[in-house]
Design a protein around this motif. Structure first.
Motif, PDB file in Angstrom:
ATOM      1  N   ALA A  58       0.841  -1.189   0.000  1.00 61.20           N
ATOM      2  CA  ALA A  58       0.000   0.000   0.000  1.00 61.20           C
ATOM      3  C   ALA A  58       0.876   1.237   0.000  1.00 61.20           C
ATOM      4  O   ALA A  58       2.045   1.202   0.379  1.00 61.20           O
ATOM      5  N   LEU A  59       0.286   2.347  -0.460  1.00 58.83           N
ATOM      6  CA  LEU A  59       0.913   3.655  -0.346  1.00 58.83           C
ATOM      7  C   LEU A  59       0.400   4.296   0.932  1.00 58.83           C
ATOM      8  O   LEU A  59      -0.805   4.497   1.096  1.00 58.83           O
ATOM      9  N   VAL A  60       1.313   4.579   1.847  1.00 59.86           N
ATOM     10  CA  VAL A  60       0.956   5.131   3.157  1.00 59.86           C
ATOM     11  C   VAL A  60       1.614   6.488   3.315  1.00 59.86           C
ATOM     12  O   VAL A  60       2.817   6.627   3.096  1.00 59.86           O
ATOM     13  N   THR A  61       0.842   7.504   3.678  1.00 64.15           N
ATOM     14  CA  THR A  61       1.383   8.826   3.971  1.00 64.15           C
ATOM     15  C   THR A  61       0.949   9.221   5.365  1.00 64.15           C
ATOM     16  O   THR A  61      -0.239   9.443   5.613  1.00 64.15           O
ATOM     17  N   SER A  62       1.907   9.291   6.272  1.00 63.52           N
ATOM     18  CA  SER A  62       1.604   9.630   7.659  1.00 63.52           C
ATOM     19  C   SER A  62       2.101  11.042   7.949  1.00 63.52           C
ATOM     20  O   SER A  62       3.279  11.353   7.737  1.00 63.52           O
ATOM     21  N   THR A  63       1.202  11.897   8.404  1.00 62.75           N
ATOM     22  CA  THR A  63       1.542  13.280   8.749  1.00 62.75           C
ATOM     23  C   THR A  63       1.199  13.532  10.209  1.00 62.75           C
ATOM     24  O   THR A  63       0.065  13.300  10.628  1.00 62.75           O
ATOM     25  N   THR A  64       2.180  13.990  10.968  1.00 61.17           N
ATOM     26  CA  THR A  64       1.975  14.297  12.373  1.00 61.17           C
ATOM     27  C   THR A  64       2.249  15.774  12.621  1.00 61.17           C
ATOM     28  O   THR A  64       3.292  16.290  12.210  1.00 61.17           O
ATOM     29  N   ALA A  65       1.320  16.441  13.266  1.00 64.10           N
ATOM     30  CA  ALA A  65       1.503  17.828  13.691  1.00 64.10           C
ATOM     31  C   ALA A  65       1.508  17.858  15.206  1.00 64.10           C
ATOM     32  O   ALA A  65       0.633  17.265  15.851  1.00 64.10           O
ATOM     33  N   ALA A  66       2.498  18.520  15.782  1.00 62.16           N
ATOM     34  CA  ALA A  66       2.616  18.595  17.237  1.00 62.16           C
ATOM     35  C   ALA A  66       2.856  20.033  17.649  1.00 62.16           C
ATOM     36  O   ALA A  66       3.574  20.778  16.966  1.00 62.16           O
ATOM     37  N   MET A  67       2.265  20.437  18.768  1.00 67.42           N
ATOM     38  CA  MET A  67       2.453  21.806  19.240  1.00 67.42           C
ATOM     39  C   MET A  67       2.102  21.893  20.721  1.00 67.42           C
ATOM     40  O   MET A  67       1.410  21.036  21.277  1.00 67.42           O
ATOM     41  N   TYR A  68       2.619  22.940  21.351  1.00 72.49           N
ATOM     42  CA  TYR A  68       2.283  23.240  22.733  1.00 72.49           C
ATOM     43  C   TYR A  68       1.203  24.321  22.746  1.00 72.49           C
ATOM     44  O   TYR A  68       1.369  25.389  22.141  1.00 72.49           O
ATOM     45  N   LEU A  69       0.095  24.064  23.428  1.00 70.49           N
ATOM     46  CA  LEU A  69      -0.986  25.034  23.530  1.00 70.49           C
ATOM     47  C   LEU A  69      -0.886  25.884  24.789  1.00 70.49           C
ATOM     48  O   LEU A  69      -1.756  26.708  25.050  1.00 70.49           O
ATOM     49  N   GLY A  70       0.159  25.675  25.541  1.00 71.06           N
ATOM     50  CA  GLY A  70       0.417  26.463  26.736  1.00 71.06           C
ATOM     51  C   GLY A  70       1.906  26.455  27.025  1.00 71.06           C
ATOM     52  O   GLY A  70       2.716  25.973  26.230  1.00 71.06           O
ATOM     53  N   THR A  75       2.609  22.247  30.314  1.00 68.24           N
ATOM     54  CA  THR A  75       1.639  21.709  29.361  1.00 68.24           C
ATOM     55  C   THR A  75       2.287  20.641  28.495  1.00 68.24           C
ATOM     56  O   THR A  75       3.376  20.844  27.956  1.00 68.24           O
ATOM     57  N   ASN A  76       1.613  19.515  28.360  1.00 67.88           N
ATOM     58  CA  ASN A  76       2.109  18.441  27.511  1.00 67.88           C
ATOM     59  C   ASN A  76       2.016  18.807  26.035  1.00 67.88           C
ATOM     60  O   ASN A  76       1.258  19.697  25.642  1.00 67.88           O
ATOM     61  N   LEU A  77       2.755  18.073  25.226  1.00 75.20           N
ATOM     62  CA  LEU A  77       2.758  18.286  23.785  1.00 75.20           C
ATOM     63  C   LEU A  77       1.499  17.695  23.171  1.00 75.20           C
ATOM     64  O   LEU A  77       1.212  16.506  23.329  1.00 75.20           O
ATOM     65  N   SER A  78       0.723  18.523  22.471  1.00 76.48           N
ATOM     66  CA  SER A  78      -0.457  18.050  21.752  1.00 76.48           C
ATOM     67  C   SER A  78      -0.038  17.509  20.390  1.00 76.48           C
ATOM     68  O   SER A  78       0.961  17.944  19.813  1.00 76.48           O
ATOM     69  N   SER A  79      -0.821  16.569  19.867  1.00 75.32           N
ATOM     70  CA  SER A  79      -0.466  15.983  18.576  1.00 75.32           C
ATOM     71  C   SER A  79      -1.720  15.577  17.823  1.00 75.32           C
ATOM     72  O   SER A  79      -2.763  15.277  18.406  1.00 75.32           O
ATOM     73  N   ALA A  80      -1.598  15.589  16.495  1.00 75.74           N
ATOM     74  CA  ALA A  80      -2.642  15.091  15.601  1.00 75.74           C
ATOM     75  C   ALA A  80      -1.956  14.343  14.464  1.00 75.74           C
ATOM     76  O   ALA A  80      -0.972  14.834  13.888  1.00 75.74           O
ATOM     77  N   THR A  81      -2.468  13.160  14.141  1.00 80.02           N
ATOM     78  CA  THR A  81      -1.864  12.323  13.110  1.00 80.02           C
ATOM     79  C   THR A  81      -2.906  11.937  12.080  1.00 80.02           C
ATOM     80  O   THR A  81      -3.979  11.427  12.433  1.00 80.02           O
ATOM     81  N   PHE A  82      -2.575  12.186  10.812  1.00 85.05           N
ATOM     82  CA  PHE A  82      -3.430  11.801   9.688  1.00 85.05           C
ATOM     83  C   PHE A  82      -2.625  10.851   8.814  1.00 85.05           C
ATOM     84  O   PHE A  82      -1.555  11.219   8.326  1.00 85.05           O
ATOM     85  N   ALA A  83      -3.098   9.613   8.657  1.00 89.73           N
ATOM     86  CA  ALA A  83      -2.314   8.582   7.981  1.00 89.73           C
ATOM     87  C   ALA A  83      -3.143   7.832   6.941  1.00 89.73           C
ATOM     88  O   ALA A  83      -3.484   6.660   7.116  1.00 89.73           O
ATOM     89  N   PRO A  84      -3.499   8.485   5.822  1.00 91.85           N
ATOM     90  CA  PRO A  84      -4.269   7.790   4.786  1.00 91.85           C
ATOM     91  C   PRO A  84      -3.422   6.743   4.068  1.00 91.85           C
ATOM     92  O   PRO A  84      -2.201   6.886   3.953  1.00 91.85           O
ATOM     93  N   TYR A  85      -4.055   5.681   3.601  1.00 89.01           N
ATOM     94  CA  TYR A  85      -3.344   4.655   2.848  1.00 89.01           C
ATOM     95  C   TYR A  85      -4.273   4.063   1.786  1.00 89.01           C
ATOM     96  O   TYR A  85      -5.495   4.137   1.883  1.00 89.01           O
ATOM     97  N   TRP A  86      -3.652   3.456   0.767  1.00 85.34           N
ATOM     98  CA  TRP A  86      -4.392   2.859  -0.348  1.00 85.34           C
ATOM     99  C   TRP A  86      -3.545   1.734  -0.901  1.00 85.34           C
ATOM    100  O   TRP A  86      -2.340   1.914  -1.145  1.00 85.34           O
ATOM    101  N   ASN A  87      -4.138   0.572  -1.108  1.00 87.40           N
ATOM    102  CA  ASN A  87      -3.380  -0.577  -1.614  1.00 87.40           C
ATOM    103  C   ASN A  87      -3.536  -0.786  -3.109  1.00 87.40           C
ATOM    104  O   ASN A  87      -3.238  -1.866  -3.629  1.00 87.40           O
ATOM    105  N   PHE A  88      -3.993   0.285  -3.824  1.00 93.10           N
ATOM    106  CA  PHE A  88      -4.143   0.278  -5.280  1.00 93.10           C
ATOM    107  C   PHE A  88      -5.234  -0.692  -5.740  1.00 93.10           C
ATOM    108  O   PHE A  88      -5.366  -0.952  -6.937  1.00 93.10           O
ATOM    109  N   LYS A  89      -6.016  -1.224  -4.791  1.00 91.00           N
ATOM    110  CA  LYS A  89      -7.122  -2.119  -5.132  1.00 91.00           C
ATOM    111  C   LYS A  89      -8.353  -1.676  -4.352  1.00 91.00           C
ATOM    112  O   LYS A  89      -8.819  -0.562  -4.535  1.00 91.00           O
ATOM    113  N   SER A  90      -8.855  -2.538  -3.484  1.00 90.55           N
ATOM    114  CA  SER A  90     -10.112  -2.261  -2.791  1.00 90.55           C
ATOM    115  C   SER A  90      -9.930  -1.749  -1.377  1.00 90.55           C
ATOM    116  O   SER A  90     -10.909  -1.441  -0.701  1.00 90.55           O
TER     117      SER A  90
END
Length: 383
Positions: A58-70, A75-90
């Protein structure tokens, strides 16, 4: 009270892939105040990789954004991860996970949203079947989890959440064998299933960075109630307990990775009407990180217990390269007696520092178990 790991790491002696890029292309960005709490750290990993469950590459693209909101000291590190993937089929997926820490850690808001077209192998309940005795299950999956937890004392949080699991077009890929006949299970094996419920959450967390935890501890208890009046097909409940501990073997220098980490979870459905695809299963923990070296979904049952240990160490003094060695095991109910049949796996991996600001590594892991081996890629540590 400040977080236990409130030390602001000195990254001036460290090197990451961003530094190498700047050196090659002579890129000099504007100078940023290191105390700027609004700075966002991005990490992107586009790779070709094998995906679990019998769907090939599969084609996997993982993007992570991290930041401090305080203030990063409180304040702990906040994070968001978007990791779409596709195996060129179903098979494709659009997962988005987030962990947002509000200033001074007064609240933590966690989310997990997914839309998946997810055919994968299943071996029924328990662990008595051989690796080749399996069937491919086709289904679509929508997940919507959101929870908000308030700090009630230092490091301890409690709150409520809403959980939705919606499976459609559930069927066996074998026209001569229904999923119900193969699994000998009666719920959620034909057509669709809906599990809609409220979760009660208790969290203890002394880490300040979930992407690459420093020494500390983590415990998370989730009780989930799925009543029919919220849309569930049947009333059912589950409990999930996740415990992790990190030991620094070189506490005088937290900028050098030399850590021993342990992870264990217990996951159980509390009655007999849980939809099949919502039952505890290896690799289906909330972040899909358990069972490295074991095919996802390989072991499924009413109750699952998991344990993993990992050693993490830098190879280079500047932190650019590192390695890990790991081993895990699990036991599942459904065929053999629980706690009498164990399924081990082991492996090793390379770590490449992608972003030293958020301490994000690119992970390349090789894991193996009986009748199976795999190479996986990730942004951040497995746990």
């Amino acid at each position: 009270m400040l977080p236990q790991n409130n030390i602001i790491r000195d990254t001036t002696r460290q090197t990451d892939l961003i530094d190498i890029y700047k050196g090659i292309f002579h890129f000099n960005p504007r100078r940023i105040n290191p105390d700027d709490r609004k700075r966002i750290y991005f990490s992107v990993l586009p790779v070709g990789a094998s995906v679990p469950g019998g769907s090939g590459n599969a084609l996997v693209t993982s993007t992570t954004a991290a930041m401090y909101l305080g203030d990063r000291r409180t304040t702990n590190l906040s994070s968001a991860t978007f990791a779409p993937y596709w195996n060129f089929k179903s098979r494709f997926g659009l997962p988005l996970r987030s962990s947002i820490w509000l200033p001074d850690n007064k609240w933590v808001i966690q989310g997990d949203i997914r839309f998946l077209r997810y055919p994968q192998y299943t071996w029924g309940l328990g662990s008595s079947r051989s690796y080749g005795d399996r069937t491919l299950v086709d289904y679509n999956y929508i997940r919507f989890y959101q929870r908000a937890l308030k700090r009630i004392k230092p490091y301890l949080f409690a709150g409520l959440g809403y959980n939705l699991d919606y499976h459609t077009s559930v069927r066996s890929d074998d026209p001569n064998l229904s999923l119900q006949d193969f699994t000998k299970y009666n719920y959620g094996v034909n057509g669709s299933s809906v599990s809609s419920g409220i979760s009660f959450n208790l969290l203890y967390d002394t880490r300040n960075n979930s992407i690459n935890p420093l020494p500390g501890a983590y415990a998370n208890l989730i009780f989930r109630e799925n009543p029919t009046f919220l849309g569930s097909d049947n009333n059912w409940q589950s409990v999930f307990l996740d415990v992790r501990k990190y030991f620094s073997l070189n506490p005088a220098d937290l900028n050098q990775q030399n850590t021993l980490a342990f992870w264990s979870y217990f996951w159980s459905s509390l009655n007999n009407k849980t939809p099949y695809l919502d039952l505890p299963s290896i690799g289906w923990d909330p972040y899909n990180r358990s069972g490295r070296g074991i095919d996802q979904n390989r072991y499924r049952g009413k109750t699952l217990f998991y344990f993993e240990a990992e050693y993490r160490r830098d190879i280079t003094n500047n932190g650019l390269l590192g390695f890990v060695v790991f081993a895990n095991t699990n036991t599942v109910s459904g065929s053999d007696s629980f706690f009498t049949s164990w399924h081990p796996a082991a492996g090793t991996g390379l770590r490449i520092k992608f972003n030293k600001g958020s301490n994000t590594n690119i992970g390349v892991d090789y894991g193996f178990s009986k009748s199976f081996s795999t190479v996986s890629f990730s942004l951040g540590e497995a746990f």
